[in-house]
Design a protein around this motif. Sequence first.
Motif, PDB file in Angstrom:
ATOM      1  N   PHE A   1      35.086  -8.376  -6.475  1.00  0.00           N
ATOM      2  CA  PHE A   1      36.471  -8.767  -6.222  1.00  0.00           C
ATOM      3  C   PHE A   1      36.741 -10.203  -6.649  1.00  0.00           C
ATOM      4  CE2 PHE A   1      35.614  -5.707  -2.649  1.00  0.00           C
ATOM      5  CZ  PHE A   1      36.347  -4.668  -3.182  1.00  0.00           C
TER       6      PHE A   1
ATOM      7  N   GLU B   1      41.225 -14.152  -4.870  1.00  0.00           N
ATOM      8  CA  GLU B   1      42.539 -14.040  -4.241  1.00  0.00           C
ATOM      9  C   GLU B   1      42.704 -12.778  -3.394  1.00  0.00           C
ATOM     10  OE1 GLU B   1      43.233 -13.096  -8.719  1.00  0.00           O
ATOM     11  OE2 GLU B   1      41.936 -14.357  -7.498  1.00  0.00           O
ATOM     12  N   LYS B   2      41.768 -11.839  -3.486  1.00  0.00           N
ATOM     13  CA  LYS B   2      41.857 -10.644  -2.645  1.00  0.00           C
ATOM     14  C   LYS B   2      41.677 -11.027  -1.178  1.00  0.00           C
ATOM     15  CE  LYS B   2      39.196  -6.621  -1.168  1.00  0.00           C
ATOM     16  NZ  LYS B   2      38.934  -7.208   0.158  1.00  0.00           N
TER      17      LYS B   2
ATOM     18  N   PHE C   1      42.054  -5.751   4.020  1.00  0.00           N
ATOM     19  CA  PHE C   1      42.796  -4.955   3.038  1.00  0.00           C
ATOM     20  C   PHE C   1      42.763  -3.503   3.479  1.00  0.00           C
ATOM     21  CE2 PHE C   1      43.455  -2.523  -0.799  1.00  0.00           C
ATOM     22  CZ  PHE C   1      44.394  -3.260  -1.511  1.00  0.00           C
TER      23      PHE C   1
ATOM     24  N   TYR D   1      44.129   2.535  -8.762  1.00  0.00           N
ATOM     25  CA  TYR D   1      44.844   1.585  -7.921  1.00  0.00           C
ATOM     26  C   TYR D   1      44.672   1.931  -6.440  1.00  0.00           C
ATOM     27  CZ  TYR D   1      47.189   0.093 -12.197  1.00  0.00           C
ATOM     28  OH  TYR D   1      47.445  -0.382 -13.458  1.00  0.00           O
TER      29      TYR D   1
ATOM     30  N   LEU E   1      44.728  -3.539  -5.522  1.00  0.00           N
ATOM     31  CA  LEU E   1      43.432  -3.638  -6.187  1.00  0.00           C
ATOM     32  C   LEU E   1      43.406  -2.618  -7.313  1.00  0.00           C
ATOM     33  CD1 LEU E   1      40.883  -3.875  -3.227  1.00  0.00           C
ATOM     34  CD2 LEU E   1      41.394  -5.664  -4.897  1.00  0.00           C
TER      35      LEU E   1
ATOM     36  N   ARG F   1      40.656  -6.214 -10.340  1.00  0.00           N
ATOM     37  CA  ARG F   1      41.759  -7.170 -10.422  1.00  0.00           C
ATOM     38  C   ARG F   1      42.552  -7.100  -9.122  1.00  0.00           C
ATOM     39  NH1 ARG F   1      45.572  -5.642 -13.323  1.00  0.00           N
ATOM     40  NH2 ARG F   1      46.474  -7.698 -13.674  1.00  0.00           N
ATOM     41  N   TYR F   2      43.282  -8.168  -8.826  1.00  0.00           N
ATOM     42  CA  TYR F   2      44.148  -8.168  -7.642  1.00  0.00           C
ATOM     43  C   TYR F   2      45.555  -8.551  -8.074  1.00  0.00           C
ATOM     44  CZ  TYR F   2      46.090  -9.084  -3.042  1.00  0.00           C
ATOM     45  OH  TYR F   2      46.879  -9.057  -1.918  1.00  0.00           O
TER      46      TYR F   2
END
Length: 319
Positions: free
Chosen positions: A64, A67-68, A72, A85, A94, A112-113
């Motif tokens: 990760f 910024e995640k 979550f 996704y 995510l 990616r975030y």
Amino acid sequence: MRFRPSVTPLPLRQPDGDGYLLVLFAMDMDADADDDGYLPQVLCLLPSSAPFDRHCWGTRRPIFRSEKPKKFNAHQTFSFQGSSYWVDLGRGILSCSCHDLISNTNDDVQFRYIALPTGCNVDFDSLYLTAPPSQYRDIRCVGNSIRFVSIEGYNTLPGYNMLLSMWELMMPSSGQWRKVGSIRVGRLWEQEGFRRSGLPTNTSPTHPMLSTEDDGVVYLLMGEFYAEDEKDRSLYAFSVDMVTCKFVSAWHLPRWRHAGSPSLMGSDIFKHIKKHNLCQLIPPNKRDRGEASVLTVRPRKMQRDHLGTGSSRVQVILY
């Protein structure tokens, strides 16, 4: 059990078309927690051809970005244009490559975030004193784009001051959102079509559902959900075109049998509106003369180049 599932599973179609791969996040119960008490996460994968046995699961290590958020909760999952996704409707998205998940060449999967549109971040309510984002937000693939809809002010404002807004993710790789349309609920109530439908204005709209068939259309529920006596409960659905910010149509749905907020799974409910005897609301001026409304159903299909997870919808026009 070493791995404990933590969020909603995602089915991925195998590249050869032979079955699916079930993917889910899990917590590694044998690993040490970090300084904040969170266990490391792992991706668990199971081919649809394999027996549902713990020995048949494969694993990948998710990587990760910083910024995640550590907290979550994936309310929704889907695949779109070669990417997978997981969406937290209060925080962000995510995503990773479907190829990286399916491939056996690397045990690590880069993620990616994507943050939600500006101002849409919702802090996690550990006491559960407010409605969860899944009750007033929705996200899904619509044609060749990803759309996000939110009823802003759902937990803090009276119904007429709530703001219904829709955004489009410009390019998933950019992480930039474009606002499609926005209308205050009170202004919606003032529109002639809404007033003629006879919909109540003493309750707030809830559970927005993005149409995958009609571009820019969102369906919402409203009614009296919490009455103790079933005969006092009511359930309505209505649609709004967020491109023009105009009311479209409304229906009286079968009575909700359980006290509390309703939830509809993605289905063909609006496509089969006649088959299931859902009652189209009759405008007051026609009801007074004893006339019936004419319901015309015109499917408007959209071209999709991905495995859509949304439900089928139709355009309903009231003459």
